[in-house]
Design an enzyme around this catalytic site. Structure first.
Site: not given
Length: 506
Positions: A262-264
């Site tokens: 994910s982006k996170r």
């Protein structure tokens, strides 16, 4: 003879393109080019509430930067357009009505409030509400209405959706080029909405109609679409069309190997997850990655050639790629391995091709330095890129080629700068100053001759000499540095260090 292989990459313009989407685009591109086929970009923008301005242009720019441009799509029309679903909206209603006429779909008038009530009621009993065969004739839809009642409700403008009607007690056998045969019990499937109350199709209907009308031969997409495979294949059968072949790519996993990337994860661990920067998020291009390196490491996420080879040009990937060698299980994302790929491609690039980007990085790092001739930059880059994985790293590591050190590494000073060091360096400066031809080779010969004549060891002269020229104990061969700096700058740096450090005790 023209190939009948036609594949599509069909992103939604709801934000930046995730690296997983780029991998999907790449595999479609490789498959198309290997078979002499066509790679299509279709923008699936039926959900206007989630549309983000600039996202479509971003997707196109990213594909072009990576060197995997589409053959047909927005701004590059073929014969099967238009290529934005929002421009095709008049097409879909007719197909929804075909399904209604053949009994494969039905009108449903249930309000959002009514459906929410059913969901909560089921949850209170520990169950999950599914709109399908076991309750559809108890709900507010055309299956429980007479023909006259149905026409009356439609005539008075009651809001409705159109749902797919799954057959009961059937087992579907679906074929996937990566995962093999998949068996699905139709009794477990819900009657998905195909056409919304706002007059727009859902993804499921638009996707199937567009793939058919665009003559898509192979649908290569992410694993997250696997639950939709049964509906999509059944829709083809409902229309009486031959379905394309399907292949569902494995997930790209977090660096830990657990869960979807994910982006996170990128923000937390400090690596990009987008090909280009988007707002505050840095992209691979802006982080200094070369497009050929990004293509190479993405190709290895879920595919392997069956050999030990890891480095592939785009042409080699096209020649060797096959869906048969795409794995079913998720592929772990390794940021450090990605840097390894970039290091290789940075070393392999002709120096001349790197000069414009090197100059750009240099102006960003040292805006007041220069200007520098291409010949000088070429020689500097040739000396410093070997240890760098990125051009910006080369710039930072080699900044002493462009400006004199303002400070000196404290640990190096403590270790190398002795009371007698200034006198020794002053003597070296005198040796260098009398050279008529100032080259690295001549300077090396003269300094080594003086060291031998003085009865000193190289370790008493060379490390402090490096320190005063570079500011730290790093860099290529010291006399190569001298040659590039030139006599005047070399002597100036020696004199300045003697003045600044003086008789500092190491």
């Amino acid at each position: 003879m023209e190939s009948n292989v036609r594949v599509r990459f069909a992103p939604s313009p709801t934000g930046p393109l995730h690296i997983g989407g780029v991998r999907t685009a790449l595999f479609n591109y490789l498959f198309a080019k290997q078979h002499g086929g066509t790679f299509i970009l279709r923008v699936e923008d039926t959900d206007q509430n989630r549309f983000v301005e600039g996202a479509e242009a971003y997707i196109i720019e990213a594909l072009d930067w990576l060197g995997i441009p589409y053959d047909e799509g927005p701004e590059r029309p073929g014969t099967k357009g238009p290529y934005r679903q929002s421009e095709r909206r008049d097409i879909y209603r007719a197909y929804a009505e075909k399904l209604l006429a053949t009994g494969w779909a039905y009108y449903a008038f249930d309000t959002p409030e009514s459906l929410e009530h059913h969901r909560k009621e089921h949850e209170s009993k520990g169950k999950t509400f599914i709109y399908n065969w076991h309750n559809r004739e108890k709900l507010d839809n055309a299956l429980t209405l007479s023909s006259e009642a149905l026409q009356s409700r439609l005539a008075q403008g009651d809001p409705y959706v159109i749902r797919f009607k799954w057959p009961v007690d059937q087992v579907l056998v679906l074929e996937d080029l990566i995962r093999g045969s998949i068996r699905i019990d139709t009794n477990l499937l819900d009657d998905k909405v195909l056409f919304k109350s706002d007059g727009m199709p859902t993804y499921h209907l638009a996707n199937i109609v567009d793939d058919h009308l665009m003559a898509i031969s192979h649908v290569i997409r992410g694993e997250e679409w696997l639950p939709s495979l049964a509906l999509h294949v059944q829709l083809y059968k409902a229309f009486g069309w031959e379905p394309p072949q399907f292949a569902h790519l494995p997930l790209i996993l977090k660096p830990t190997g657990k869960g979807k990337l994910s982006k996170r994860d990128g923000e937390k661990l400090g690596f990009p997850v987008f090909p280009l920067s988007w707002k505050e998020s840095q992209g691979y291009r802006e982080a200094g990655f070369l497009p050929e390196a990004v293509l190479n490491f993405l190709a290895m996420l879920g595919w392997n050639p069956g050999t030990e080879q890891e480095l592939f040009s785009k042409e080699e990937l096209i020649a060797q790629f096959s869906l048969e060698r795409v794995q079913k299980s998720g592929a772990r994302f390794d940021p450090e391995k990605n840097k390894w790929f970039n290091h290789h491609y940075l070393q392999a690039r002709p120096l001349e091709s790197l000069l414009p980007e090197f100059r750009q990085e240099l102006s960003r790092l040292l805006p007041d330095a220069g200007p520098f001739e291409d010949a000088y930059l070429h020689r500097v880059l040739g000396l410093i890129r070997e240890r760098a994985s990125f051009l910006w790293e080369a710039c930072e590591a080699g900044r002493y080629f462009f400006e004199a050190p303002a400070t000196y590494d404290e640990k190096a000073v403590k270790k190398q700068w002795k009371p007698e060091t200034p006198d020794r360096l002053q003597a070296v400066a005198e040796v260098l100053s009398v050279l008529d031809e100032f080259s690295g080779e001549r300077a090396e010969a003269a300094v080594k001759e003086w060291i031998a004549a003085s009865g000193l060891g190289f370790g008493q002269v060379m490390p402090p000499l490096r320190l005063v020229l570079v500011g730290a104990m790093q860099g290529p061969h010291i006399f190569d540095i001298m040659e590039l700096l030139g006599k005047g700058e070399t002597l100036s740096r020696i004199e300045r260090a003697i003045a600044v450090l003086g008789t500092t005790q190491g």
